[in-house]
Scaffold this active site. Sequence first.
Site, PDB file in Angstrom:
ATOM      1  CB  SER A 159      -3.142   7.975   0.797  1.00  0.00           C
ATOM      2  OG  SER A 159      -1.737   7.753   0.766  1.00  0.00           O
ATOM      3  N   GLY A 160      -3.933   6.629  -1.809  1.00  0.00           N
ATOM      4  CA  GLY A 160      -3.508   6.227  -3.134  1.00  0.00           C
ATOM      5  C   GLY A 160      -3.000   7.438  -3.890  1.00  0.00           C
ATOM      6  NE  ARG A 161       2.006   7.857  -3.470  1.00  0.00           N
ATOM      7  CZ  ARG A 161       3.332   7.780  -3.510  1.00  0.00           C
ATOM      8  NH1 ARG A 161       4.061   8.854  -3.275  1.00  0.00           N
ATOM      9  NH2 ARG A 161       3.926   6.644  -3.786  1.00  0.00           N
ATOM     10  N   GLY A 208      -0.140  -6.256  -0.166  1.00  0.00           N
ATOM     11  CA  GLY A 208      -0.300  -7.665  -0.492  1.00  0.00           C
ATOM     12  C   GLY A 208      -1.513  -8.319   0.144  1.00  0.00           C
ATOM     13  CG  HIS A 230       3.872  -7.052  -2.599  1.00  0.00           C
ATOM     14  ND1 HIS A 230       4.815  -7.718  -1.837  1.00  0.00           N
ATOM     15  CD2 HIS A 230       3.082  -6.381  -1.716  1.00  0.00           C
ATOM     16  CE1 HIS A 230       4.590  -7.475  -0.557  1.00  0.00           C
ATOM     17  NE2 HIS A 230       3.555  -6.665  -0.457  1.00  0.00           N
ATOM     18  CG  ASP A 231       3.149  -2.011  -1.413  1.00  0.00           C
ATOM     19  OD1 ASP A 231       3.610  -3.105  -1.015  1.00  0.00           O
ATOM     20  OD2 ASP A 231       2.308  -1.361  -0.751  1.00  0.00           O
ATOM     21  CB  THR A 269       1.379   1.006   6.700  1.00  0.00           C
ATOM     22  OG1 THR A 269       0.877   2.258   6.231  1.00  0.00           O
ATOM     23  CG2 THR A 269       0.399   0.417   7.691  1.00  0.00           C
ATOM     24  N   GLY A 290       8.224   6.008   2.394  1.00  0.00           N
ATOM     25  CA  GLY A 290       7.903   7.199   3.172  1.00  0.00           C
ATOM     26  C   GLY A 290       8.622   7.285   4.493  1.00  0.00           C
TER      27      GLY A 290
END
Length: 472
Positions: A15-17, A81, A239-240, A262, A408
């Site tokens: 998902s994206g937010r 990434g 990069h998250d 994930t 999360g």
Amino acid sequence: MKNNTYLAADFGGGSGRIIAGTISNGKLHIEEIHRFTNRLVQLGKHIYWDFPCLFQDMKEGMRLAAKQGLKINGIGVDTWGVDFGLIDRNGNLLGNPVSYRDKRTVGIPEKVFDIISKSEHYRRTGIQAMPINTLFQLYSMLLEDNPQLTIADRLLFMPDLFNYFLTGIAANEYSISSTSELLNANTHTWDTDLLSQLKIPQHLFGEIRQPGTILGKLKKEIAKETGLDEIDVITVGSHDTASAIAAIPASGENYAFLSSGTWSLLGTETSHPILTEEARIAQFTNEGGANGKITFLRNITGLWILQRLMSEWNQSGEKVDYSDIIEQAKLIKETVLIDVDATIFQNPENMTNNIQKYCKERKLTIPQNKAAFVKCICVSLASKYKEAIIEMNRLIPEPIKQLYIIGGGSRNSLLNQLTADATGIPVIAGPAEATAIGNILTQAYAKGDIKSQEEITQIVISSFDTKTYQPQ
């Protein structure tokens, strides 16, 4: 109008937010503006990300933020990434980006390491050799004589690609570039010798921008379409993982982080890369951080297996509540360990069947119900975390004394407690929205609203609650 508000465009594998963050009186207040699905699309031989749809969803989130009357100072984009898009000399996207879960890199690492030494390669790039990495994706394209490489002008990683179509400026951000296995770990520049050895076109790789710098202004047409001003587009820890680590509410030393989603990314921050043969064999990687540090970590399959199980159960018509199944799993007394990193779990047609097959082939007890499957996954993850911390303690000067779980997965109380039990050290869980928080606060730093990493840490501590799990 609210002042000192920034937008984080945070894209994950599912998902994206779009999240708005407003800083006032030393605290950060965040609000989710828009959430949307990120789908993998099987088309012909390959699995793609639907980039045009994601870009449109991002613009919709920007429009909703403007509609709320928020006075936006900037926007920053972070994603997973290794994946990338190619653009031609006219600025056209040559095709939807292929997902790292595609099978085009099967067997490719072995071909690359017939040309270059694994040990020498690690001493230069410091990156854990995983088939999903950009290096192997590009080499697979070379071997199949993919015409996109012939006409491509630039390679842009996923956040770079979003930034390009927001601003018209093509640049590669440092933290996302470091995931490619094509960057020199010491110089933080492209490893041109490696590119030459593998005959990868060097002109694809451009200027590297550091996190916390202003890339450019929002294009006029997008500003008009969304209702925003021509705001600054800022390179954050693109990069998250880099953005999430920037939001760890920790001070001092001897702590590790676990960015839990994930993927599970478990490691610590160092001033310099660790490029020893021991680190390579232990499968650790040296990635770029958002604050001038190196994130020395191991990539572990995270909640992907559980996410796939939940999806399969719900698609079969059995509505399973995440919180309820976690509580049920706590009651399971005995379970079985599986290797969460095994290839069989990478992207199967049916995760439930593959777990059963894995257990049957190894004469292990097969989980008998949904709660047992969940307990199996959580115990197996905690065991992997223990293994990674034991290995990491051999490679760093001082042993790890506490573990911060962010992202999360920090909401999974069962996994948090099992991790504390397995590792024997306290686990501090939260904040769950660490990636968006780090993204927003890095933007504020770039704009001068925040003066230091220490101030970022203090804002996180003041703004968000955490929960500590003691080993039992």
